[in-house]
Design an enzyme around this catalytic site. Sequence first.
Site, PDB file in Angstrom:
ATOM      1  N   SER A   1     -19.501  -2.133  39.039  1.00 56.91           N
ATOM      2  CA  SER A   1     -18.001  -3.017  38.812  1.00 56.91           C
ATOM      3  C   SER A   1     -18.382  -4.432  39.164  1.00 56.91           C
ATOM      4  O   SER A   1     -19.304  -5.028  40.167  1.00 56.91           O
ATOM      5  CB  SER A   1     -17.026  -2.691  40.200  1.00 56.91           C
TER       6      SER A   1
ATOM      7  N   ASN B   1     -10.933   8.518  40.852  1.00 53.81           N
ATOM      8  CA  ASN B   1     -10.078   8.159  39.782  1.00 53.81           C
ATOM      9  C   ASN B   1      -8.575   8.016  40.383  1.00 53.81           C
ATOM     10  O   ASN B   1      -8.020   7.118  40.043  1.00 53.81           O
ATOM     11  CB  ASN B   1      -9.831   9.254  38.519  1.00 53.81           C
TER      12      ASN B   1
ATOM     13  N   THR C   1      17.212 -30.484  19.630  1.00 54.37           N
ATOM     14  CA  THR C   1      17.047 -29.125  18.789  1.00 54.37           C
ATOM     15  C   THR C   1      15.768 -29.663  17.776  1.00 54.37           C
ATOM     16  O   THR C   1      16.008 -30.795  17.233  1.00 54.37           O
ATOM     17  CB  THR C   1      18.128 -28.428  18.302  1.00 54.37           C
ATOM     18  N   HIS C   2      15.001 -28.892  17.550  1.00 58.91           N
ATOM     19  CA  HIS C   2      13.821 -29.325  16.609  1.00 58.91           C
ATOM     20  C   HIS C   2      13.174 -30.664  17.042  1.00 58.91           C
ATOM     21  O   HIS C   2      12.645 -31.386  16.273  1.00 58.91           O
ATOM     22  CB  HIS C   2      14.313 -29.597  15.058  1.00 58.91           C
TER      23      HIS C   2
ATOM     24  N   SER D   1      -8.763 -40.951  33.738  1.00 60.22           N
ATOM     25  CA  SER D   1      -9.788 -40.882  32.830  1.00 60.22           C
ATOM     26  C   SER D   1     -11.127 -41.972  33.285  1.00 60.22           C
ATOM     27  O   SER D   1     -11.058 -42.885  33.744  1.00 60.22           O
ATOM     28  CB  SER D   1      -9.200 -41.683  31.379  1.00 60.22           C
TER      29      SER D   1
ATOM     30  N   LYS E   1      -5.386 -45.034  32.477  1.00 56.70           N
ATOM     31  CA  LYS E   1      -4.760 -43.776  32.137  1.00 56.70           C
ATOM     32  C   LYS E   1      -4.492 -42.780  33.400  1.00 56.70           C
ATOM     33  O   LYS E   1      -4.868 -43.101  34.246  1.00 56.70           O
ATOM     34  CB  LYS E   1      -5.792 -42.847  31.240  1.00 56.70           C
TER      35      LYS E   1
ATOM     36  N   GLU F   1      -0.905 -29.858  31.347  1.00 56.97           N
ATOM     37  CA  GLU F   1      -1.884 -29.304  30.180  1.00 56.97           C
ATOM     38  C   GLU F   1      -2.579 -28.110  30.732  1.00 56.97           C
ATOM     39  O   GLU F   1      -2.828 -27.053  29.888  1.00 56.97           O
ATOM     40  CB  GLU F   1      -2.982 -30.514  29.812  1.00 56.97           C
TER      41      GLU F   1
ATOM     42  N   TYR G   1      -8.440  10.294  33.332  1.00 58.96           N
ATOM     43  CA  TYR G   1      -9.019   9.144  33.401  1.00 58.96           C
ATOM     44  C   TYR G   1     -10.305   9.039  32.497  1.00 58.96           C
ATOM     45  O   TYR G   1     -10.732   9.889  32.221  1.00 58.96           O
ATOM     46  CB  TYR G   1      -9.780   9.316  34.880  1.00 58.96           C
TER      47      TYR G   1
ATOM     48  N   LYS H   1      -8.415  -3.909  35.838  1.00 58.54           N
ATOM     49  CA  LYS H   1      -8.922  -4.588  36.987  1.00 58.54           C
ATOM     50  C   LYS H   1      -9.262  -6.183  36.436  1.00 58.54           C
ATOM     51  O   LYS H   1      -8.630  -7.139  37.174  1.00 58.54           O
ATOM     52  CB  LYS H   1      -9.783  -3.943  37.792  1.00 58.54           C
TER      53      LYS H   1
HETATM   54  N1  ARG Z   1     -14.812   2.064  39.411  1.00 54.40           N
HETATM   55  C1  ARG Z   1     -13.959   2.981  38.460  1.00 54.40           C
HETATM   56  C2  ARG Z   1     -12.767   2.170  38.164  1.00 54.40           C
HETATM   57  O1  ARG Z   1     -12.675   0.946  38.810  1.00 54.40           O
HETATM   58  C3  ARG Z   1     -13.401   4.266  39.285  1.00 54.40           C
HETATM   59  C4  ARG Z   1     -14.490   5.252  38.943  1.00 54.40           C
HETATM   60  C5  ARG Z   1     -14.176   6.423  38.292  1.00 54.40           C
HETATM   61  N2  ARG Z   1     -15.409   6.971  37.928  1.00 54.40           N
HETATM   62  C6  ARG Z   1     -15.709   7.907  37.669  1.00 54.40           C
HETATM   63  N3  ARG Z   1     -16.851   8.187  36.966  1.00 54.40           N
HETATM   64  N4  ARG Z   1     -14.529   8.912  37.416  1.00 54.40           N
HETATM   65  O2  ARG Z   1     -11.924   2.456  37.413  1.00 54.40           O
END
Ligand code: ARG
Length: 471
Positions: free
Chosen positions: A26, A113, A158-159, A280, A286, A293, A320, A328
Site C-alpha cells: 500500500s 477484504n 448571462t453569457h 509576482s 502584482k 486559481e 473483492y 483509497k
Molecule cells: N490492502 C488491500 C486494500 O486496501 C486489502 C487487502 C486485501 N488483499 C487480499 N489479498 N485480499 O484493498
Amino acid sequence: MNNAGALWGGRFKKAPSEALVDLSRSPAEYFRLAPEDLRSSAAHARELTRAGILTSEECADIERALAEVERDFLAGLVLPIPADEDVHTFLERVLKDRIGALGGKLRAGRSRNDQAANDLKLHLRTKVRTLAADVLALQGALVAQAKEHVETITTGFTHLQPAQPVTFAHQLLAHAQGFARDVDRMIDWDRRSARSPLGGAALAGSAIALHPELSAVELGYEGPCENSIDAIGARDHVAEFLFVAAMLGVNLSRLAEEVFLWNSKQFAWVELDDGYATGSSIMPQKKNPDIAELTRGRSSRLIAALQGVLVALKGIPFAYNRDLAEDKWASFEAIDTLELVLPAMTGMIATMEVDRDRLRSQATLGFSLATEVADWLSRQGVPFSEAHDITGALVRYCEAKGCDFAALQASDLAAVDPRLGPDVLPHLTAEAAIAARSGYNGTAPASVRGQIERLEALIDRQNGWAGAGEG
Ligand code: ARG
C-alpha cells in the site's frame, strides 16, 4: 511459511518476488486508516468473545493493547516497515509484537477484504462531517458578505454580457444555494452509507462472527449490510462520496472563477485581503488571486478521483478484487484537496472588500435596463414579441446616438415608437428594476432578506448534523 511477516504464505514454496512486493504494498498514505482499523479490531474482539473464540480476559488484553497501539500510532511512535503490505498487516504485526500469539487470534472470522471495506467507510463517514463543517464555514462567510450587500446594486450577467441589474447579495447567495445542496448531498450520502461491511468474512459471511449487527452498532453504523458479497465488493458509496466531492469542487471552482473576474482590474469589484493574495517575482505591482486559481485548478483532481474509481469499478466482478484498493487514493485525494481549498476560499471570501460605488457604476452598463422597457410595454398591452422589437429599436437608436437609457427624453422615445410613452422613464433606473423583482426568489432586497433568513435556518440545521458526528 514462505512470506515472513505477511498474513499469507503457507501454501507457497517460494517467497514473493521483489516486483510483486513493491506492486502489492500500500502507498504510505493508506496507513492513515490505522485508527479506524484499530477501533474495528476492538469491536471484532468483542464479537469473537461472543462467539467463544476469545475469553473475556483475552478480549480485555487485546482491547487494552489496541488502545495502546492507537495512542502510540497517533504519537508517531509506531511506524509501518517496508515488509508491512498494508495497514492491516502492519497492525497485526505490532499487536503480535506486544501480546504475542494472542494477537493472531483476532484474524478468525474476518478478512482483510472486510477490513479494507470497513475502514475506508468509517473514515469517509467521519470526514464527511468535518468537510460539511468546512463548507458551512464558507457558507457563513458568504452569508456575512451577502448581509452587507443586500442593497448593493450591480450588473447581473448571462453569457458574461450585462443582462439585468441585481443585488450583489443575490449573486453571492446563488453560490451559497449550491453549497447548501452539496451539504445536503453529504447528509443523504451518510444515511445511505450507514451499513457495516463487517461479518462479510471475505465474501460468504462468517461461520464464526455471527452477529455483525452488534459490531455494526458499536462502530456507529445503523446496522450491517444485507448481503455479505455486496458488503465486501461494493464501492458505490465511494463513487458517490467522490461525486459529492467533485460537485462541491466544481461549485467551488465556479465561485473561484467569479472572484477571479471581480478581482481583475477591468471589473475592479473587489479587493482581496493581502493575507489571501500573492505577488509576482518579477512584476512588483502584482497582487494575484492565487486562491481562486488554485481552487479552480484543484477541482480537476476531484473530478479525476471520481472518474478513477468509476473506471476501476466498471469491469470487476463481485466480491473483492485488488482493483478495489483504488478506492483509497481517490478518497484521500478528494479529502486532502478539499481540506486545503475550503479554508482558503472561506478566508478569501470573508476578507474581500467590495467596492459598492464601482459595482453601482456598472449596474446599467450595456443597456441592462432593456427588459424594463419591454416589460413596461407588455404591461400596456403590447404583445411581448412586439415589445421586444420596439425595445431593440430603442437600443439601436441609443447606440447610433452614443447615449445610454439615462439620457432619454420623451421625444427620443416617441421618435422610436409612438407606444413608448414618457411613463416608462421612471422604470429606467437600476433601483426600480431591482425593486420590481420582488417575487419569492427575486433580487429585490426584501426578497433577498427572506432568502437569507431561510438559508440561515438551513445552515443551522446542517451545522447540527455536522457537529453531531464529533467525538
Ligand atoms: N490492502 C488491500 C486494500 O486496501 C486489502 C487487502 C486485501 N488483499 C487480499 N489479498 N485480499 O484493498
